[in-house]
Design an enzyme around this catalytic site. Structure first.
Site, PDB file in Angstrom:
ATOM      1  N   GLY A  11      86.994  24.356  72.781  1.00 19.35           N
ATOM      2  CA  GLY A  11      87.455  25.624  73.353  1.00 19.35           C
ATOM      3  C   GLY A  11      88.242  25.385  74.628  1.00 19.35           C
ATOM      4  O   GLY A  11      87.847  24.567  75.455  1.00 19.35           O
ATOM      5  N   THR A 125      84.550  23.349  80.004  1.00 18.72           N
ATOM      6  CA  THR A 125      84.117  24.444  79.127  1.00 18.72           C
ATOM      7  C   THR A 125      83.633  25.570  80.025  1.00 18.72           C
ATOM      8  O   THR A 125      82.990  25.296  81.051  1.00 18.72           O
ATOM      9  CB  THR A 125      82.990  24.027  78.166  1.00 18.72           C
ATOM     10  OG1 THR A 125      82.304  25.219  77.721  1.00 18.72           O
ATOM     11  CG2 THR A 125      81.947  23.124  78.791  1.00 18.72           C
TER      12      THR A 125
END
Ligand code: F6P
Length: 319
Positions: A11, A125
């Site tokens: 991500g 993250t």
């Protein structure tokens, strides 16, 4: 090392660009060749490299997302993919790799290290769920986004005297919910690490109502259960009008905060230093104001401890 590769994986997180810039510029500063690899391990397996210059990372330090793009690569989970990835690096003459991402991305990196390629991980993250480092890149920006969004929600919540259940990201971690919940004065914070009795949450809401409060905010971590179910249960218990807002990917976007840019820059530079000093299988970590190298295994060790003291403080302050 003479030549290093850098990729972002998993991500995206605000501040990844600042980390890429730091790796590229610190590398070039020391006379190394630096290659950007596009779309994470997908690009590595397919040999999508571009040589980076000082100019290729101009004007990105303050931008969210990742200029190298990212992916969650299924192929890198196979031994065939891992072998192809190592072969591509050798073919391109790249001696070492810097991986910017979460723990899943670090696992991919370690498969390359076991094939003899030095690797360094930079924890990025929004979830802040990587053990060993106080902060992961992107966490602080995500918190600021949550706080800004909740303050907007508050306007409408107050006007309609409603209870809002705001779901935040974080996977199995309640870190975003905890810190954002404290920072925006939420009435309750619901996280996967602690089981809550919704009857207690309801009594708190009712007590607040009796004291004249005309709205409430409850922050729920995505890993703690369904925000919709919580909203319905609280409505039935209290009789209050409830609404759900799922903040979702808005938390991953936006310009990185000053803290994220500073940490990303320090970590990018540290990754290059570690490789230059012959290290491998390390991750950069920010520990009490300092950026250091730690064995990458730390990232897969015991889970990052939940900050129970902060949770308790948030409870006391929202009594
Ligand atoms: O790990 C970052 C994160 O945003 C988590 O908080 C969330 O659970 C997940 O990624 C969402 O992943 P995707 O963008 O692949 O849907």
């Amino acid at each position: 090392v003479q030549s290093i590769g850098v990729l972002t994986s998993g991500g995206d997180a605000p501040g990844m660009n600042a980390a890429i810039r730091a790796v590229v510029r610190k590398g070039i500063y020391h006379g190394l060749k630096v290659y950007g690899i596009e779309r994470g391990y997908e690009g590595l397996i397919n040999g999508i490299f571009r040589e980076m210059s000082l100019g290729t990372v101009a004007d990105i330090v303050h931008r969210g997302g990742t200029m190298l793009m990212t992916a969650r690569s299924q192929e890198m989970m196979t031994s065939d993919g891992q072998r192809k990835a190592a072969d591509q690096l050798r073919k391109q003459g790249i001696d070492a790799l810097v991986v910017i991402g979460g723990d899943g991305s670090f696992r991919g990196a370690q498969t390359l290290s076991s094939q003899g390629i030095p690797i360094i991980g930079i924890p990025a993250t929004i979830d802040n769920d990587i053990p060993g480092t106080d902060f992961t890149i992107g966490f602080d920006t995500a918190l600021n986004t949550v706080i800004e969004s909740v303050s907007k929600i508050r306007d409408t919540a107050t006007s309609h005297e409603r209870t809002f259940i705001v779901e935040v990201m974080g996977r199995e971690s309640g870190s975003i919910a905890l810190h954002a919940g404290l920072a925006c004065g939420a009435e309750s914070i619901i996280v996967p690490e602690i089981s809550v009795d919704l009857k207690e949450v309801s009594s708190k809401l009712l007590r607040g109502h009796q004291r004249g409060k005309n709205h409430s905010i409850i922050i729920v971590a995505e890993g703690a259960g369904s925000a919709w179910k919580i909203a319905e249960d609280l409505r039935l218990e209290t009789g209050f009008d409830t609404r759900v807002t799922i903040l979702g990917h808005i938390q991953r976007g936006g310009n990185p905060s000053a803290l994220d840019v500073v940490i990303a820059s320090e970590m990018g530079a540290k990754a290059v230093e570690l490789l230059r000093s012959g290290q491998s299988d390390q991750m950069t970590a920010r520990v009490s104001q300092e950026v250091i190298g730690l064995p990458m295994e730390v990232a897969y060790g015991p889970r990052k401890p939940f900050n129970y003291d902060l949770y308790e403080l948030a409870n006391q302050l929202s009594i």
